[in-house]
Scaffold this motif. Structure first.
Motif, mmCIF file in Angstrom:
data_model
loop_
_atom_site.group_PDB
_atom_site.id
_atom_site.type_symbol
_atom_site.label_atom_id
_atom_site.label_comp_id
_atom_site.label_asym_id
_atom_site.label_seq_id
_atom_site.Cartn_x
_atom_site.Cartn_y
_atom_site.Cartn_z
ATOM 1 N N TRP A 118 0.842 -1.194 0.000
ATOM 2 C CA TRP A 118 0.000 0.000 0.000
ATOM 3 C C TRP A 118 0.880 1.247 0.000
ATOM 4 O O TRP A 118 1.866 1.322 0.719
ATOM 5 N N ILE A 119 0.493 2.227 -0.808
ATOM 6 C CA ILE A 119 1.213 3.489 -0.894
ATOM 7 C C ILE A 119 0.306 4.611 -0.377
ATOM 8 O O ILE A 119 -0.823 4.766 -0.859
ATOM 9 N N PRO A 120 0.763 5.406 0.591
ATOM 10 C CA PRO A 120 -0.033 6.556 1.053
ATOM 11 C C PRO A 120 0.051 7.681 0.019
ATOM 12 O O PRO A 120 1.082 8.338 -0.113
ATOM 13 N N VAL A 121 -1.018 7.876 -0.735
ATOM 14 C CA VAL A 121 -0.975 8.770 -1.889
ATOM 15 C C VAL A 121 -1.648 10.122 -1.668
ATOM 16 O O VAL A 121 -1.600 10.987 -2.553
ATOM 17 N N GLY A 122 -2.280 10.330 -0.515
ATOM 18 C CA GLY A 122 -2.937 11.613 -0.311
ATOM 19 C C GLY A 122 -3.392 11.786 1.119
ATOM 20 O O GLY A 122 -3.334 10.866 1.928
ATOM 21 N N GLY A 123 -3.859 12.986 1.432
ATOM 22 C CA GLY A 123 -4.340 13.262 2.767
ATOM 23 C C GLY A 123 -5.244 14.470 2.800
ATOM 24 O O GLY A 123 -5.228 15.306 1.898
ATOM 25 N N GLU A 124 -6.051 14.538 3.857
ATOM 26 C CA GLU A 124 -6.976 15.656 4.004
ATOM 27 C C GLU A 124 -7.262 15.887 5.487
ATOM 28 O O GLU A 124 -7.409 14.933 6.255
ATOM 29 N N PHE A 125 -7.332 17.143 5.881
ATOM 30 C CA PHE A 125 -7.730 17.485 7.235
ATOM 31 C C PHE A 125 -9.242 17.374 7.358
ATOM 32 O O PHE A 125 -9.989 17.813 6.485
ATOM 33 N N ILE A 126 -9.711 16.792 8.472
ATOM 34 C CA ILE A 126 -11.132 16.592 8.717
ATOM 35 C C ILE A 126 -11.486 17.220 10.066
ATOM 36 O O ILE A 126 -10.813 16.976 11.070
ATOM 37 N N GLU A 127 -12.544 17.990 10.093
ATOM 38 C CA GLU A 127 -13.000 18.574 11.352
ATOM 39 C C GLU A 127 -13.534 17.466 12.264
ATOM 40 O O GLU A 127 -14.262 16.589 11.823
ATOM 41 N N THR A 128 -13.155 17.496 13.525
ATOM 42 C CA THR A 128 -13.584 16.462 14.460
ATOM 43 C C THR A 128 -14.766 16.890 15.317
ATOM 44 O O THR A 128 -15.382 16.073 15.971
ATOM 45 N N GLU A 129 -15.088 18.155 15.333
ATOM 46 C CA GLU A 129 -16.209 18.643 16.138
ATOM 47 C C GLU A 129 -16.648 19.975 15.565
ATOM 48 O O GLU A 129 -16.043 20.481 14.617
ATOM 49 N N THR A 130 -17.715 20.528 16.138
ATOM 50 C CA THR A 130 -18.179 21.837 15.683
ATOM 51 C C THR A 130 -17.117 22.881 16.013
ATOM 52 O O THR A 130 -16.761 23.074 17.172
ATOM 53 N N LEU A 131 -16.628 23.521 14.978
ATOM 54 C CA LEU A 131 -15.545 24.490 15.163
ATOM 55 C C LEU A 131 -16.059 25.909 14.997
ATOM 56 O O LEU A 131 -17.074 26.149 14.347
ATOM 57 N N ALA A 132 -15.338 26.823 15.566
ATOM 58 C CA ALA A 132 -15.623 28.231 15.346
ATOM 59 C C ALA A 132 -15.387 28.563 13.872
ATOM 60 O O ALA A 132 -14.597 27.890 13.205
ATOM 61 N N PRO A 133 -16.064 29.563 13.342
ATOM 62 C CA PRO A 133 -15.926 29.890 11.915
ATOM 63 C C PRO A 133 -14.489 30.068 11.464
ATOM 64 O O PRO A 133 -14.115 29.633 10.379
ATOM 65 N N GLU A 134 -13.669 30.700 12.310
ATOM 66 C CA GLU A 134 -12.283 30.922 11.886
ATOM 67 C C GLU A 134 -11.500 29.612 11.788
ATOM 68 O O GLU A 134 -10.608 29.478 10.951
ATOM 69 N N LYS A 135 -11.859 28.621 12.623
ATOM 70 C CA LYS A 135 -11.181 27.325 12.539
ATOM 71 C C LYS A 135 -11.651 26.534 11.324
ATOM 72 O O LYS A 135 -10.861 25.852 10.675
ATOM 73 N N LYS A 136 -12.937 26.616 11.018
ATOM 74 C CA LYS A 136 -13.441 25.957 9.813
ATOM 75 C C LYS A 136 -12.767 26.543 8.577
ATOM 76 O O LYS A 136 -12.381 25.814 7.659
#
Length: 231
Positions: A118-136
């Motif tokens: 298996w080759i790790p070919v990509g990645g993405e940040f995922i929100e884990t909880e309701t965030l403030a607008p600036e964090k989103k």
């Protein structure tokens, strides 16, 4: 979610950042404190570039431009070969993976039953909880920076978010990906754009997304197979 739609490909493109080489800076030292920062180091630079090439070729073929798609396909082949020789890979059967609940496999996905690389070919940040607008906004900005290959800038952006966001990795089965890419290349050389697109869709549908926790515990830095075995 079907990966052969335009919207899905656009989303998948977020996963295909090409990171610059890490520098010994205070920024990286600080980012290492976050799980997402550590997980990002598991990505394969050549694997990421290969996926970028594959997406580029697919878009070109979807427009019926077979000749224009050939360079990207050739580049993807070379980069996958390089990724297979590099350290950022590991061997496992698919049932040893721990799929990320935030991104289930494609409905057209066919599981790999035998151990494979298996080759790790990509990645993405995922929100884990309701965030403030600036964090989103920061998460969205960081994902855009990853897509553009601006890893240092993404690291700085994520300082605002910290551990309020997870990082998921996209894994590609190397042999299966190379086989489908070879078929796509043959079809493209034969000016069979529809068949070539279908072969590239097999690659996109084969991706498995795993959590950063899986990356930290099951994907060793030395590139050897995980210690755990399936039962």
């Amino acid at each position: 979610m079907r990966l052969n739609t335009k919207a899905s490909l656009a989303a998948l493109a977020v996963l295909t950042a090409t990171p610059v080489m890490a520098h010994a800076s205070s920024l990286h030292t600080k980012w290492e404190q976050f799980k997402a920062g550590r997980a990002l180091h598991h990505l394969s630079a050549d694997g990421q570039r290969a996926l970028v090439d594959i997406l580029k070729a697919r878009d070109t073929l979807a427009a019926g431009k077979t000749d224009a798609a050939i360079p990207a396909l050739y580049d993807a082949q070379k980069r996958l070969t390089a990724a297979g020789k590099a350290a950022k890979k590991f061997d496992a059967a698919e049932n040893q993976l721990q799929p990320a609940p935030q991104h289930p496999v494609s409905p057209s996905h066919t599981a790999v039953t035998a151990p494979t690389t298996w080759i790790p070919v990509g990645g993405e940040f995922i929100e884990t909880e309701t965030l403030a607008p600036e964090k989103k906004a920061a998460v969205a900005t960081a994902n855009g920076q990853l897509k553009a290959g601006q890893t240092d800038q993404a690291a700085q952006t994520m300082q605002v978010v910290g551990d309020d966001a997870d990082f998921i990795l996209a894994l590609a089965p190397l042999a299966q990906t190379q086989g489908a890419l070879n078929r796509a290349t043959v079809f493209t050389e034969g000016k069979q754009a529809t068949d070539a697109v279908a072969a590239l869709d097999e690659i996109l549908n084969s991706l498995v997304f795993v959590s950063e926790n899986f990356a930290e515990t099951e994907m060793p830095a030395n590139g050897k197979a995980p210690a755990k075995s399936s039962h």
